[in-house]
Design an enzyme around this catalytic site. Structure first.
Site: not given
Lengths: 428, 170
Positions: B134-136
Site C-alpha cells: 500500500c505505502h511501501g
C-alpha cells in the site's frame, strides 16, 4: 430591480401567510435580486442542489434492495444490477452521481477561490460550504464501502486506520469505529446507517448555506458590491432559473454520457472482487475525488504527520477569509493572485494524479513539492499578496466593464433597434 | 440582608442543577456511544487454535483471528540468524528477535501493516521479510519495520504453544 415585499392577493393567502409565511418565502425565492453579470460559473450551486436530490432519491431506492451484511452485501449489489427493474440504472446514476457531485463541488469551490466569494461579508457561506464538503466526503467514503468489494474493504481499512495515528487513544478509537478488531460486519452496518443519515444533514446545511447567501446576496465576477434596488440586479426567477437550467442540461449530457457509456470508468475494477480480509490488493486507491488528499497523506514520511497534514489541508480553508487579507475580491483585478490561483489549480490536479501513483521515486518527490506548495499558497502567499499586491482599479459599477468597451454602446443600440416594436420598448 | 442572600442561594442552585444535569446527560449519552464498541459476540471469538504440524521450514501460513490475518512462519536457520544479528541501532522500533519469537523457529505475528492496516506480502521487500504494497513499508525476517512509513514493528499477538504442533492465539 430590488426585492418588493410580498402582498397577498386573496383573503385566503393573507390568512395563510400571516400564520405560516411560506408564500412570503416563495415570493422571496422568486424575486431574490441577483447581479445581472453572473456568468456560467455561478450555475453550479443549482447543479449541486440537483446532484444532492438525485443522490437522495436514487439512494433511497437502492436501500430498498440492498442488504447490509458482509455475507450478502456484494451479492445484493449484483442482484440490483441484474434482477431489479432498472436497478442497473439506479446504481449507475448513484455511483456516477457521486463523481458528478464532486466534479461540480470542485468547480464551485474554485469559482469561490477565483472570485473571492469567501470574503466579507460572505465568510459564513464559505464555512458552511466547507462543512457540506466534509460531510460529502464522509458520505462518499462510507457509500463506497457498502458494495463490500476489495476496494471497499481495503479503502475502509486504510481510512479508519488513520485514526489509529492519534497518540494514546488511537487503538480504542479505531476499535470503537469498527465495533470489533478489524473492519467487519458491525462496521458495514454502521456505515450503512450513517451513509443514509448524512445526506439529510447535508440537506439541512444546504438550507443554511442558501440562507446565509441570501443575507448579503451573490458575489459577482467583478467582485464589487451591487447596488440593490438598481438596474444592476435581476429577479432570480425567471432569469437565473433559466440560466441554471441551461447549465444543468449541459451538465446532464456529461453525467449521462458516463452513466450510459462509461459507467465503470470512474470506479476501480477490484471492487468487483468480493472483500477478502486476507488479501490486500496490490494498489489501493481511493475514488478520484479524494486523490489529492491521499497524495498529501502519503507525501509525509510519518504516520501521524501524514494524517495531520491531510486534515490540515482541508481545515486551512476555514481560515481563508482571514488569510487572504486583500480587500479586492475578484482575481480579475488581482494580476499576481490570478497567476497563483492557476498554479494552485495545477498543483491540486497534479496531487490528484500523484495520489493514483505508487509513492516512490519521482512521484513521491513531486507529491512533497505539491504538498509544500499547497500550504505555502494559503499560509504565506495569500497574506503577503494581501499586503503587497498592486491591484488594478475597480470599476464603479458592474455595468462598466461591459459598457466601457469601445463601440459597446452603439452595438447595444443596434441590437435594441432590431427588437424595436416588439416588446422591448425604446433603448436609452 | 435577605436581598444579599437570595442571589447567592439562586446561584448555588443553578450551578448545582447544571452539574447534576450535565452528569445525567453524560450518563444518558454513554450507552449511545458505547454501543459502537466491540460487542459480546465479537469478543467471544477471542482465541483460535492452529495445527502447525504440516508447515515446512521456510513456509508460512495465514490464519484469521478476530478478523485479522495472523502470519505463522516457520523460519529457516538462515532467516533466524539474519534476524538475530541485526544491530538494534539500525532499527526504527528497536526490539530483539528473541523478544519477538518465543521459539526462534516460529514467528507468530498479526499480519497487519502498522501504517494503515494493509496485509503485507511475504518474501518481498529489501529485507527479505515482508513488504506492504500500500505505502511501501519493508519488514525484516523478524517482522521489524526497516524502511517506509510504518511507525512500529508488526505486532505480536498473545499466543502460546499448547503442544509441539498446536499454537493457541489469543
Amino acid at each position: 430591480m430590488s426585492e418588493e415585499k410580498y402582498v397577498p392577493k386573496t383573503k385566503l393567502a393573507e390568512w395563510f401567510d400571516s400564520r405560516l409565511p411560506l408564500l412570503s418565502l416563495s415570493h422571496h425565492l422568486k424575486s431574490y435580486p441577483t447581479p445581472k453579470n453572473l456568468n456560467y460559473w455561478w450555475t453550479f450551486g443549482g447543479i449541486l442542489t440537483f446532484c444532492l436530490i438525485t443522490q437522495i432519491v436514487t439512494g433511497i431506492i437502492l436501500a430498498m434492495h440492498y442488504v447490509a451484511h458482509t455475507e450478502h452485501a456484494f451479492a445484493s449489489i449484483e442482484h440490483i444490477m441484474r434482477d431489479v427493474n432498472y436497478g442497473w440504472l439506479m446504481r449507475y446514476v448513484h455511483s456516477n452521481g457521486a463523481s458528478m457531485f464532486f466534479l461540480a463541488v470542485y468547480i464551485h469551490i474554485f469559482r469561490g477561490l477565483y472570485f473571492g466569494s469567501y470574503k466579507a461579508p460572505r465568510e459564513m457561506i464559505w464555512i458552511i460550504g466547507l462543512a457540506i464538503y466534509l460531510l460529502m466526503m464522509a458520505t462518499a467514503f462510507m457509500g463506497y464501502v457498502l458494495p463490500w468489494g476489495q476496494m471497499s474493504f481495503w479503502g475502509a481499512t486504510v481510512i479508519t486506520n488513520l485514526f489509529s495515528a492519534i497518540p494514546l487513544i488511537g487503538e480504542s478509537v479505531t476499535n470503537w469505529l469498527w465495533g470489533g478488531f478489524s473492519v467487519d460486519n458491525p462496521t458495514l452496518n454502521r456505515f450503512y446507517s450513517l451513509h443514509y443519515l448524512l445526506p439529510f444533514l447535508t440537506f439541512g446545511l444546504v438550507i443554511l448555506h442558501i440562507w446565509s447567501l441570501h443575507i448579503p446576496g451573490n458575489n459577482n465576477p467583478v467582485g464589487i458590491d451591487v447596488k440593490k434596488g438598481s438596474n444592476e440586479t435581476m429577479p432570480f426567477h425567471p432569469y437565473m432559473v433559466m440560466k441554471d437550467l441551461t447549465a444543468l442540461l449541459a451538465f446532464l449530457l456529461l453525467f449521462f454520457a458516463f452513466v450510459f457509456f462509461l459507467p465503470d470508468f470512474l470506479g476501480h475494477p477490484d471492487n468487483y472482487i468480493p472483500a477478502d480480509p486476507l488479501i490486500t490488493p496490490a494498489h489501493i486507491v481511493p475514488e478520484w475525488y479524494l486523490l489529492p488528499f491521499y497524495a498529501i497523506l502519503r507525501a509525509i514520511p510519518s504516520k501521524l504527520g501524514g494524517v495531520i497534514f491531510m486534515f490540515a489541508s482541508i481545515f486551512v480553508l476555514v481560515g481563508l477569509p482571514w488569510l487572504d487579507s486583500s480587500k479586492v475580491r475578484s482575481a480579475t483585478f488581482r494580476p499576481i493572485y490570478k497567476k497563483f490561483f492557476w498554479v494552485l489549480v495545477i498543483t491540486v490536479i497534479l496531487l490528484g494524479y500523484l495520489g493514483a501513483k505508487p509513492p516512490e521515486g519521482i512521484y513521491l518527490i513531486l507529491a512533497r513539492i505539491g504538498t509544500a506548495y499547497y500550504f505555502i499558497h494559503f499560509l504565506i502567499l495569500l497574506p503577503l499578496l494581501g499586503r503587497y499586491e498592486k491591484t488594478d482599479p475597480l470599476p464603479m459599477s458592474i455595468s462598466d466593464p461591459v459598457l466601457d468597451k469601445p463601440g459597446a454602446l452603439d452595438k447595444f443600440k443596434e441590437m435594441a433597434g432590431k427588437y424595436e416594436g416588439e416588446n422591448v420598448g425604446t433603448f436609452k | 440582608m435577605t436581598n444579599k442572600i437570595e442571589p447567592k442561594r439562586r446561584n448555588f442552585l443553578f450551578t448545582a442543577t447544571y452539574t447534576i444535569g450535565a452528569v445525567g446527560l453524560g450518563a444518558a449519552v454513554w450507552p449511545l456511544v458505547d454501543q459502537m464498541n466491540p460487542d459480546a459476540s465479537v469478543k467471544a471469538l477471542s482465541t483460535t487454535e492452529v495445527d502447525v504440524s504440516s508447515i515446512e521450514p521456510g513456509k508460512e501460513i495465514t490464519v484469521l483471528w478476530r478478523g485479522k490475518p495472523i502470519f505463522i512462519k516457520r523460519r529457516t536457520e538462515k532467516e533466524i540468524s539474519e534476524a538475530a544479528k541485526v544491530n538494534l541501532k539500525d532499527l526504527k522500533d528497536p526490539e530483539k528477535d528473541s523478544d519477538r519469537a518465543k521459539n526462534p523457529e516460529w514467528l507468530v505475528m498479526i499480519g497487519v501493516c502498522t501504517h494503515l492496516g494493509c496485509v503485507p506480502l511475504k518474501n518481498k521487500g529489501e529485507y527479505k521479510g515482508w513488504f506492504c504494497p500500500c505505502h511501501g513499508s519493508h519488514y525484516d525476517t523478524s517482522g521489524r519495520i526497516r524502511k517506509g512509513p510504518a511507525p512500529t514493528n508488526l505486532e505480536i499477538p498473545k499466543y502460546e504453544f499448547v503442544d509441539n504442533n498446536t499454537i493457541k492465539i489469543g
